[in-house]
Enzyme design. Structure first.
Site, PDB file in Angstrom:
ATOM      1  N   ASN A   1      40.404  49.147  60.360  1.00  0.00           N
ATOM      2  CA  ASN A   1      40.757  47.841  59.784  1.00  0.00           C
ATOM      3  C   ASN A   1      41.512  47.967  58.460  1.00  0.00           C
ATOM      4  O   ASN A   1      41.116  48.753  57.605  1.00  0.00           O
ATOM      5  CB  ASN A   1      39.488  47.017  59.557  1.00  0.00           C
ATOM      6  CG  ASN A   1      38.746  46.751  60.848  1.00  0.00           C
ATOM      7  OD1 ASN A   1      39.368  46.633  61.912  1.00  0.00           O
ATOM      8  ND2 ASN A   1      37.431  46.689  60.792  1.00  0.00           N
TER       9      ASN A   1
ATOM     10  N   LYS B   1      37.629  31.828  29.458  1.00  0.00           N
ATOM     11  CA  LYS B   1      37.594  33.289  29.490  1.00  0.00           C
ATOM     12  C   LYS B   1      37.333  33.888  30.854  1.00  0.00           C
ATOM     13  O   LYS B   1      38.055  34.788  31.299  1.00  0.00           O
ATOM     14  CB  LYS B   1      36.572  33.801  28.476  1.00  0.00           C
ATOM     15  CG  LYS B   1      37.071  33.570  27.080  1.00  0.00           C
ATOM     16  CD  LYS B   1      36.041  33.796  26.020  1.00  0.00           C
ATOM     17  CE  LYS B   1      36.489  33.112  24.755  1.00  0.00           C
ATOM     18  NZ  LYS B   1      36.636  31.636  24.898  1.00  0.00           N
TER      19      LYS B   1
ATOM     20  N   ASN C   1      37.143  28.810  15.577  1.00  0.00           N
ATOM     21  CA  ASN C   1      38.164  28.180  16.419  1.00  0.00           C
ATOM     22  C   ASN C   1      39.496  28.926  16.371  1.00  0.00           C
ATOM     23  O   ASN C   1      40.097  29.197  17.408  1.00  0.00           O
ATOM     24  CB  ASN C   1      38.356  26.716  16.013  1.00  0.00           C
ATOM     25  CG  ASN C   1      37.095  25.903  16.214  1.00  0.00           C
ATOM     26  OD1 ASN C   1      36.124  26.393  16.798  1.00  0.00           O
ATOM     27  ND2 ASN C   1      37.088  24.662  15.743  1.00  0.00           N
TER      28      ASN C   1
ATOM     29  N   GLU D   1      43.940  43.096  53.511  1.00  0.00           N
ATOM     30  CA  GLU D   1      43.202  41.856  53.782  1.00  0.00           C
ATOM     31  C   GLU D   1      42.539  41.320  52.508  1.00  0.00           C
ATOM     32  O   GLU D   1      42.522  40.119  52.250  1.00  0.00           O
ATOM     33  CB  GLU D   1      42.147  42.078  54.868  1.00  0.00           C
ATOM     34  CG  GLU D   1      42.766  42.168  56.247  1.00  0.00           C
ATOM     35  CD  GLU D   1      41.760  42.465  57.361  1.00  0.00           C
ATOM     36  OE1 GLU D   1      42.173  42.457  58.514  1.00  0.00           O
ATOM     37  OE2 GLU D   1      40.580  42.712  57.065  1.00  0.00           O
TER      38      GLU D   1
ATOM     39  N   SER E   1      28.268  32.690  25.168  1.00  0.00           N
ATOM     40  CA  SER E   1      29.398  33.326  25.871  1.00  0.00           C
ATOM     41  C   SER E   1      29.405  34.833  25.674  1.00  0.00           C
ATOM     42  O   SER E   1      30.274  35.524  26.191  1.00  0.00           O
ATOM     43  CB  SER E   1      30.724  32.734  25.357  1.00  0.00           C
ATOM     44  OG  SER E   1      30.816  32.854  23.943  1.00  0.00           O
TER      45      SER E   1
ATOM     46  N   HIS F   1      60.513  32.749  61.826  1.00  0.00           N
ATOM     47  CA  HIS F   1      59.435  32.126  62.625  1.00  0.00           C
ATOM     48  C   HIS F   1      58.585  33.182  63.338  1.00  0.00           C
ATOM     49  O   HIS F   1      58.043  32.935  64.405  1.00  0.00           O
ATOM     50  CB  HIS F   1      60.004  31.148  63.648  1.00  0.00           C
ATOM     51  CG  HIS F   1      61.031  30.225  63.071  1.00  0.00           C
ATOM     52  ND1 HIS F   1      60.707  29.056  62.429  1.00  0.00           N
ATOM     53  CD2 HIS F   1      62.381  30.335  63.003  1.00  0.00           C
ATOM     54  CE1 HIS F   1      61.815  28.471  62.011  1.00  0.00           C
ATOM     55  NE2 HIS F   1      62.849  29.227  62.328  1.00  0.00           N
TER      56      HIS F   1
ATOM     57  N   TYR G   1      39.975  21.539  18.792  1.00  0.00           N
ATOM     58  CA  TYR G   1      39.127  22.427  19.581  1.00  0.00           C
ATOM     59  C   TYR G   1      37.966  21.672  20.212  1.00  0.00           C
ATOM     60  O   TYR G   1      37.326  20.829  19.582  1.00  0.00           O
ATOM     61  CB  TYR G   1      38.562  23.558  18.702  1.00  0.00           C
ATOM     62  CG  TYR G   1      37.607  24.451  19.485  1.00  0.00           C
ATOM     63  CD1 TYR G   1      38.085  25.520  20.230  1.00  0.00           C
ATOM     64  CD2 TYR G   1      36.234  24.183  19.514  1.00  0.00           C
ATOM     65  CE1 TYR G   1      37.223  26.312  20.980  1.00  0.00           C
ATOM     66  CE2 TYR G   1      35.367  24.979  20.256  1.00  0.00           C
ATOM     67  CZ  TYR G   1      35.872  26.040  20.985  1.00  0.00           C
ATOM     68  OH  TYR G   1      35.029  26.818  21.731  1.00  0.00           O
TER      69      TYR G   1
ATOM     70  N   SER H   1      34.793  49.937  62.119  1.00  0.00           N
ATOM     71  CA  SER H   1      33.890  48.856  62.495  1.00  0.00           C
ATOM     72  C   SER H   1      32.535  49.468  62.806  1.00  0.00           C
ATOM     73  O   SER H   1      32.447  50.576  63.329  1.00  0.00           O
ATOM     74  CB  SER H   1      34.440  48.137  63.719  1.00  0.00           C
ATOM     75  OG  SER H   1      33.397  47.466  64.385  1.00  0.00           O
TER      76      SER H   1
ATOM     77  N   LYS I   1      38.193  50.802  66.161  1.00  0.00           N
ATOM     78  CA  LYS I   1      38.851  50.021  65.108  1.00  0.00           C
ATOM     79  C   LYS I   1      39.155  50.811  63.837  1.00  0.00           C
ATOM     80  O   LYS I   1      38.384  51.647  63.401  1.00  0.00           O
ATOM     81  CB  LYS I   1      37.966  48.828  64.702  1.00  0.00           C
ATOM     82  CG  LYS I   1      37.733  47.829  65.799  1.00  0.00           C
ATOM     83  CD  LYS I   1      38.922  46.910  66.029  1.00  0.00           C
ATOM     84  CE  LYS I   1      39.067  45.913  64.921  1.00  0.00           C
ATOM     85  NZ  LYS I   1      38.262  44.722  65.105  1.00  0.00           N
TER      86      LYS I   1
HETATM   87  N1  ARG Z   1      32.630  31.067  21.766  1.00  0.00           N
HETATM   88  C1  ARG Z   1      33.568  30.081  21.402  1.00  0.00           C
HETATM   89  C2  ARG Z   1      34.738  30.010  22.368  1.00  0.00           C
HETATM   90  O1  ARG Z   1      34.858  30.897  23.128  1.00  0.00           O
HETATM   91  C3  ARG Z   1      34.087  30.363  20.009  1.00  0.00           C
HETATM   92  C4  ARG Z   1      34.547  29.146  19.285  1.00  0.00           C
HETATM   93  C5  ARG Z   1      33.402  28.263  19.002  1.00  0.00           C
HETATM   94  N2  ARG Z   1      33.679  27.280  18.050  1.00  0.00           N
HETATM   95  C6  ARG Z   1      32.849  26.265  17.832  1.00  0.00           C
HETATM   96  N3  ARG Z   1      33.152  25.442  16.920  1.00  0.00           N
HETATM   97  N4  ARG Z   1      31.777  26.111  18.549  1.00  0.00           N
HETATM   98  O2  ARG Z   1      35.509  29.114  22.384  1.00  0.00           O
END
Ligand code: ARG
Length: 472
Positions: free
Chosen positions: A298, A338, A123, A303, A36, A169, A330, A290, A296
């Site tokens: 726009n 995220k 966690n 939009e 991540s 309406h 968890y 355009s 045009k």
């Molecule tokens: N990158 C993980 C997340 O965003 C962090 C927590 C990971 N914990 C684990 N036990 N793998 O949730």
């Protein structure tokens, strides 16, 4: 993807903290799939804040030495600088923001760095980081909602008595002032800001101390960490603290509502700026031409705001679905919180900022607005009310005016253009004073109560709006 792959393959022998348990290295594709760090590095500053508070607490409780705390403080300060200057080398091999920073710290300061994770798990760490980040973003969102509300009030103030057709309406219904119409959006945003402020109270709780899921056997002081990080208190249950993401869902729901309100506003700006309406002109810097049709201009920005509403609504559904049926505590599913959350925040903040600026650049064609109101039998209700005040039951008055409108439409003119004798065919109660009622100004002025469109009321509503804005 392929390039990233090769780059990653070059990184060798970076031992993972749990690697002793495994007989073979993680598959290359799995590393990419599970990492991540590509997106959670934006939490870095908050990760460091959380680590500093945690380390100071460990020191204060005698769990690690004062010398270790000092080394951690120095090391993390340097790392923050490296990250800010862009020189920090993020390694996909190290999976996420937390392990990247911890590894760098250990490289810098040795064993003290390895002690930082005492009594903590990724966690509770990640839940803390996300809450710290989201709290800052929520404050920023509220600030930008306020700025947009101010832009709305400023524009409304210039149009306290600018007549436009009010629609139901999408058909001309009754005259309203443009100022009054704009203030409807002030109210929507007022509720939006209140929703974010309320969500903030639930965001602002400390998960740290929950550790992996059950708490920790070290003599920690969670209140101290909460206080240092500016949280209102701690999450009461460790299992809940590491596993629920309802605060992220709530934020995104609030964001989806703001976007939904802005999408309505956008739809109106698009209609009003179309040559058919011709009510407003949006400044050129918010529009494009355009490539093929030279005439045009726009309204791209409204939009796109309308379109991006779909994106944020989608993120809300994604987060709800992510959380649905997850067993305690968890699960790695939560790493998927995220990107939708980040994108919702980015989209919302950009939309709010661009909107406030765009409203400042709107030019209003008062004559076009007035003409549209005058042509649409917008004062028909006023004629019915006039008859009621002279003793006609409302349903009969409604019918008489319907016939009068039909007559005027047949002649291709407005009610106010009909001579008195012709109007009297529909009710003998109609007299000379009817023309005052049939004017747009008369209609507006008569709706003179709180929440009504009379210019006098709009003026007062604007004064109250300014007070409400300064009250925060
Ligand atoms: N990158 C993980 C997340 O965003 C962090 C927590 C990971 N914990 C684990 N036990 N793998 O949730």
């Amino acid at each position: 993807m392929q390039d990233k792959f090769k780059e990653n393959a070059k990184i060798e022998n970076i031992s993972k903290n749990w690697s002793g348990r495994f007989n073979e290295p993680v598959a290359e594709l799995v590393k990419h799939y599970t990492a991540s760090v590509g997106f959670d590095q934006r939490l870095a500053e908050f990760d460091i804040q959380g680590s500093l508070a945690h380390a100071r607490m460990l020191g204060a409780q005698g769990i690690i030495s004062v010398a270790d705390v000092q080394a951690i403080e120095h090391g993390l300060a340097e790392i923050l600088q490296e990250i800010k200057s862009g020189s920090f080398a993020w390694l996909l091999e190290l999976e996420d923001v937390h392990l990247n920073i911890e590894k760098r710290l250990t490289d810098k300061i040795g064993d003290a760095g390895k002690r930082l994770h005492t009594g903590r798990s990724r966690n509770d760490q990640v839940a803390t980081d996300v809450r710290l980040w989201l709290r800052a973003v929520t404050d920023e969102v509220i600030t930008h909602i306020r700025k947009l509300q101010l832009a709305i009030v400023d524009l409304a103030e210039q149009h306290v008595d600018t007549v436009m057709p009010g629609f139901t309406h999408l058909q001309v219904a009754q005259p309203v002032t443009f100022g009054h119409h704009l203030l409807a959006y002030f109210e929507m945003l007022q509720r939006d800001a209140a929703r974010f402020a309320d969500a903030r109270r639930r965001i602002n709780r400390l998960p740290l101390g929950a550790a992996a899921l059950a708490g920790t056997s070290y003599p920690i002081n969670r209140e101290m960490v909460a206080h240092e990080l500016g949280f209102d208190g701690v999450c009461e249950n460790s299992l809940d603290a590491v596993s629920d993401r309802d605060f992220a869902i709530e934020f995104t729901a609030c964001a989806a509502l703001v976007m939904t309100h802005l999408s309505r506003f956008s739809e109106e700006l698009i209609l009003w700026s179309s040559p058919r309406f011709g009510f407003i002109d949006i400044a050129d810097r918010f529009c494009t031409g355009s490539s093929i049709m030279p005439q045009k201009k726009n309204p791209d920005v409204p939009e796109l705001v309308r379109g991006k509403t779909g994106r944020v609504n989608g993120h809300l559904v994604a987060l709800l679905t992510l959380m649905k049926a997850q067993p305690l505590a968890y699960n790695k599913d939560n790493q998927e919180d995220k990107e939708p959350l980040f994108d919702s925040a980015d989209t919302l903040l950009m939309s709010l900022q661009i909107y406030a600026d765009m409203l400042g650049g709107i030019k209003v064609d008062k004559a076009a607005m007035r003409l549209a109101a005058a042509e649409g039998y917008a004062t028909a209700t006023d004629l019915a009310d006039y008859l009621v005040k002279k003793g006609t039951p409302f349903r009969d008055a409604h019918e008489a005016v319907a016939l009068a409108v039909r007559h005027a439409a047949g002649k291709g003119c407005d009610l106010a253009d009909l001579p008195l004798q012709e109007l009297q065919q529909f009710s003998q109660l109609i007299a000379d004073d009817v023309y005052a009622v049939l004017t747009l100004e008369g209609s507006l002025a008569s709706r003179n109560h709180i929440g009504g469109t009379a210019p006098q009321q709009v003026k007062q509503a604007i004064a109250r709006a300014r007070v409400r804005l300064s009250a925060g």
